[in-house]
Scaffold this active site. Structure first.
Site, short mmCIF file in Angstrom:
data_model
loop_
_atom_site.label_atom_id
_atom_site.label_comp_id
_atom_site.label_asym_id
_atom_site.label_seq_id
_atom_site.Cartn_x
_atom_site.Cartn_y
_atom_site.Cartn_z
N HIS A 109 -20.06 24.99 41.18
CA HIS A 109 -21.16 24.23 40.58
C HIS A 109 -22.46 24.45 41.35
O HIS A 109 -22.48 24.45 42.58
CB HIS A 109 -20.82 22.74 40.57
N ASP A 126 -29.01 17.31 39.51
CA ASP A 126 -27.64 17.76 39.28
C ASP A 126 -27.29 17.57 37.81
O ASP A 126 -27.35 16.46 37.28
CB ASP A 126 -26.67 16.96 40.17
N CYS A 174 -24.43 25.35 34.69
CA CYS A 174 -25.14 24.65 35.77
C CYS A 174 -26.23 25.50 36.41
O CYS A 174 -27.32 25.02 36.70
CB CYS A 174 -24.16 24.16 36.83
#
Length: 243
Positions: A109, A126, A174
């Site tokens: 991630h 995030d 991501c």
């Protein structure tokens, strides 16, 4: 199996395997992240949108390397002179959750940490609900010398602000969210710099980056369709450079 070099651009290199990642729905690796950050540093296709000198985009490799340096003093010796870290008003840190020094380009991630000198804090984006927040704290522990009054490790959370972030709709975009957030924030910084006629000292990075307008803009611009198009845009940028 051969993996031919497609493009060498500044300090980044793109291979056929990276092209394959962009052509399919795969997690972006550090090579692609590094390439696009280099591209943004140079001002994009027309080289007109160059970022102010007070702003620094750290490469994933630098952030990864610093994760395994024991002391802040060593990091300062390694990077302070070439990068002039303490003179920067804003520093972007692309983060992964890879803590294994033997796995280059590993992790599952990407997220984004930004140091704002005038705020004396780090802000954090995030796209999966603070999935990497512990990694953000870990990196702050390595760079707390940037803070005007470096705190003990136990108080590092006080210097982290979690920002509302557009959320990804899958398990692989991501990195595209990180690049998109960086790019949209840089657009605002560049525009503000132009409004101040290039007088960087007049820019209030704290007010600009933490404003409600900026956060609303990120949610307005960075949609799933935007992210889908960004993957294609990065691929096309590389292929144009190949020619």
């Amino acid at each position: 199996m051969s993996d031919p070099l497609i493009v060498s651009y500044n300090d980044s290199a793109i291979y056929q395997s990276d092209i394959n990642i962009l052509k399919s729905n795969q997690w972006l690796n550090d090579s692609i992240i590094s390439f696009y950050l280099e591209w943004l540093k140079d001002g994009g296709e027309d080289n007109k949108n160059k970022i102010p000198n007070q702003v620094l985009l750290l490469s994933p490799s630098v952030v990864f390397c610093c994760s395994f340096v024991e002391s802040e003093q060593e990091i300062q010796l390694m990077f302070e002179q070439p990068l002039s870290l303490k003179t920067k008003e804003v520093i972007f840190f692309p983060l992964t959750n890879n803590r294994d020094p033997n796995v280059i380009g590993g992790g599952t991630h990407w997220s984004l940490l930004i140091f704002i000198k005038s705020l004396n804090k780090f802000i954090y984006y995030d796209s999966i609900n603070s999935f990497n927040s512990s990694d953000a704290i870990f990196i702050i522990s390595k760079f707390k010398f940037l803070l005007s009054s470096p705190p003990p490790k136990t108080n590092l959370k006080e210097f982290l602000i979690n920002q509302k972030t557009p959320q990804q709709q899958n398990g692989y975009d991501c990195g595209l969210y990180v690049l998109s957030i960086i790019e949209e924030l840089l657009k605002l910084i560049i525009k503000e710099n132009e409004n101040n006629k290039g007088e960087e000292n007049k820019i209030s990075y704290k007010d600009l980056l933490l404003s409600e307008f900026t956060n609303e803009l990120l949610f307005k611009e960075i949609t799933p369709n935007y992210i889908k198009d960004k993957r294609v845009e990065i691929l096309n940028t590389i292929l144009k450079l190949k020619k």
